[in-house]
Design an enzyme around this catalytic site. Structure first.
Site, PDB file in Angstrom:
ATOM      1  N   ASP A  71       0.683  -1.070  -0.038  1.00  0.00           N
ATOM      2  CA  ASP A  71      -0.040  -0.117  -0.067  1.00  0.00           C
ATOM      3  C   ASP A  71       0.875   1.127   0.001  1.00  0.00           C
ATOM      4  O   ASP A  71       1.768   1.408   0.934  1.00  0.00           O
ATOM      5  CB  ASP A  71      -0.774   0.050   1.284  1.00  0.00           C
ATOM      6  CG  ASP A  71      -1.739   1.288   1.235  1.00  0.00           C
ATOM      7  OD1 ASP A  71      -2.696   1.023   0.509  1.00  0.00           O
ATOM      8  OD2 ASP A  71      -1.384   2.347   1.983  1.00  0.00           O
ATOM      9  N   TYR A  76       3.178   9.669  -0.095  1.00  0.00           N
ATOM     10  CA  TYR A  76       4.245   9.002   0.746  1.00  0.00           C
ATOM     11  C   TYR A  76       5.619   9.177   0.260  1.00  0.00           C
ATOM     12  O   TYR A  76       6.551   9.076   0.977  1.00  0.00           O
ATOM     13  CB  TYR A  76       3.962   7.475   0.866  1.00  0.00           C
ATOM     14  CG  TYR A  76       2.391   7.189   1.478  1.00  0.00           C
ATOM     15  CD1 TYR A  76       1.713   8.307   2.078  1.00  0.00           C
ATOM     16  CD2 TYR A  76       2.334   5.881   1.531  1.00  0.00           C
ATOM     17  CE1 TYR A  76       0.689   7.977   2.594  1.00  0.00           C
ATOM     18  CE2 TYR A  76       0.858   5.601   2.105  1.00  0.00           C
ATOM     19  CZ  TYR A  76       0.080   6.523   2.546  1.00  0.00           C
ATOM     20  OH  TYR A  76      -1.084   6.113   3.144  1.00  0.00           O
ATOM     21  N   LYS A 105      -2.680   5.641  -4.626  1.00  0.00           N
ATOM     22  CA  LYS A 105      -3.849   6.715  -4.259  1.00  0.00           C
ATOM     23  C   LYS A 105      -3.741   8.071  -5.164  1.00  0.00           C
ATOM     24  O   LYS A 105      -2.613   8.367  -5.206  1.00  0.00           O
ATOM     25  CB  LYS A 105      -4.006   7.227  -2.753  1.00  0.00           C
ATOM     26  CG  LYS A 105      -4.050   5.773  -1.983  1.00  0.00           C
ATOM     27  CD  LYS A 105      -4.174   5.955  -0.603  1.00  0.00           C
ATOM     28  CE  LYS A 105      -3.970   4.647   0.265  1.00  0.00           C
ATOM     29  NZ  LYS A 105      -2.510   4.501   0.947  1.00  0.00           N
ATOM     30  N   HIS A 138      -7.823   9.239  -2.231  1.00  0.00           N
ATOM     31  CA  HIS A 138      -7.076   9.309  -1.120  1.00  0.00           C
ATOM     32  C   HIS A 138      -7.745   9.929   0.057  1.00  0.00           C
ATOM     33  O   HIS A 138      -8.069   9.745   1.109  1.00  0.00           O
ATOM     34  CB  HIS A 138      -5.674  10.032  -1.074  1.00  0.00           C
ATOM     35  CG  HIS A 138      -4.553   9.671  -0.057  1.00  0.00           C
ATOM     36  ND1 HIS A 138      -3.410   9.728  -0.157  1.00  0.00           N
ATOM     37  CD2 HIS A 138      -4.826   9.415   1.052  1.00  0.00           C
ATOM     38  CE1 HIS A 138      -2.657   9.080   0.956  1.00  0.00           C
ATOM     39  NE2 HIS A 138      -3.761   9.190   2.029  1.00  0.00           N
TER      40      HIS A 138
END
Ligand SMILES: NC(=O)c1ccc[n+]([C@@H]2O[C@H](COP(=O)([O-])OP(=O)(O)OC[C@H]3O[C@@H](n4cnc5c(N)ncnc54)[C@H](OP(=O)(O)O)[C@@H]3O)[C@@H](O)[C@H]2O)c1
Length: 365
Positions: A71, A76, A105, A138
């Protein structure tokens, strides 16, 4: 009807004959997604707060241990590292792309129909893959994008510039096109509330298959889960261990400190059940969720914890054990991720957590 499947044969026997590896594979379970019948591994590796240079070897290690579900997210800043590790794993002959389930996302700064392709194509390039297995919006709100840095525009007082035009239906239609063209295999939402999911559901041709939300022993979201079960939407729990690293991140990066912060790993009920089964508190917290057909994506960059976090299926908790943990639920008070560290976000028309918004209004009145 959500079904958990134990699948032993979908992975090719390409990897080493290391015994623990095989037993890990044998213990892996999958959940079938609506409409595509895709198999989603019930345990995935979370990667938030994992720095690229640390994460790259960890991803390879995790794949060797038997993880097949990763994930990540644009936000990120580690999709490139994940792409590098996956490429090396495939080039080394350890497996093939179709063995893996990769989720990423659409970011808050790209949360509009006109930006979907731009971000998706960039993410596919970073991940070095022709498709993602699952793509999620997201968050339901959107920020204006600084196009040089691809980060939110923030004013002099630290307020995030809200994109007040966020239109979920238009964005979803664009995502449906990308699903049809094969860039995305499966589609879902993250941090959306029930009304927001329902609005998309009603207009969608291809329905949301997965909802990723904060979910752990202190915040069990039973009502939202019931809604998802009724709509054949698989729920993925983020922060399944209560996100022990989140508080210092919020404080250091945003100077934002949530009032109460849980330490789920030391809760007496969790520790007692862990002792009873000879398991770690983390394994109990994760097992509690997967036993309820919830997908978990614990993050770790530590080899021992990586291994332990996917070793969840060789015991079964009794209903009494489950009830002890069910009673830990604190409802809305258990929520950690309200996103208020993004200053002003609660003023966005699609800010999803009405209870939090009400509290803020009350306090300022
Ligand atoms: N959709 C969203 O908005 C959203 C928001 C948050 C998170 N997520 C996703 O969900 C994933 C999981 O959430 P999270 O990372 O916030 O929290 P989490 O998985 O509940 O907790 C991760 C933290 O726990 C530690 N940890 C991991 N395994 C452990 C164990 N067995 N015993 C003790 N400590 C352990 C990790 O440190 P070490 O690395 O040192 O082991 C890390 O600090 C994220 O990584 C991300 O992929 C999504």
């Amino acid at each position: 009807m959500l079904k958990i499947l134990q699948v032993r044969s979908i992975f090719r026997a390409t990897v080493s004959c290391n015994h623990s590896y095989h037993s890990t594979i044998r213990n892996m379970k999958f959940i079938k997604l609506s409409q595509t019948d895709a198999l989603m591994p019930t345990v995935g590796l979370g990667t938030w707060q994992a720095e690229p240079d640390v994460l790259q070897p960890v991803i390879y290690e995790a794949l060797e241990l038997g993880y097949r579900h990763i994930d990540t997210a644009f936000n990120y800043n580690n999709e490139e590292a994940i792409g590098n590790a996956v490429k090396k794993w495939i080039d080394d002959g350890k497996g093939v792309r179709s063995d893996l389930f990769i989720t990423t996302k659409l970011p808050h700064v790209g949360n509009r129909a006109s930006d979907v392709e731009k971000f998706l194509n960039l993410q596919l390039k970073r991940l070095q893959t022709a498709y993602v297995d699952l793509y999620l919006i997201h968050v339901p709100f959107g920020f204006n994008c600084d196009h040089t840095t691809l980060t939110p525009k923030v004013d002099a007082d630290g307020n995030y510039e809200l994109d007040m035009e966020t239109d979920h239906i238009a964005t979803w239609k664009k995502l449906e096109d990308c699903q049809k063209s094969g860039l995305i295999r499966n589609l879902g939402l993250s941090n959306f509330n029930e009304a927001q999911i329902q609005a998309i559901w009603e207009s969608a041709t291809f329905k949301p298959q997965v909802l990723q939300v904060e979910l752990h022993a202190y915040f069990q979201q039973q009502e939202l889960r019931n809604y998802c079960t009724e709509h054949d939407i698989v729920v993925t729990a983020y922060a399944p261990l209560g996100s022990p690293g989140a508080k210092s991140h919020f404080v250091n990066k945003y100077k934002y400190s949530p009032g109460v912060f849980p330490d789920l790993l030391t809760v007496p009920e969790v520790v007692t059940i862990a002792k009873k089964f000879g398991k770690t508190p983390a394994q109990i917290l994760l097992h509690f969720l997967v036993q309820q057909k919830i997908v978990v994506i614990p993050k770790s960059t530590n080899k021992e914890r990586l291994q332990a976090n996917m070793d969840l299926y060789d015991f079964e908790m009794t209903q009494d054990d489950m009830n002890l943990l069910i009673r830990l639920d604190k409802g809305e008070k258990g929520r950690i991720f309200n996103f208020l560290f993004w200053k002003g976000v609660e003023n966005h028309p699609e800010y999803p957590f009405k209870e939090v918004k009400k509290d803020i209004c009350t306090e300022s009145n």
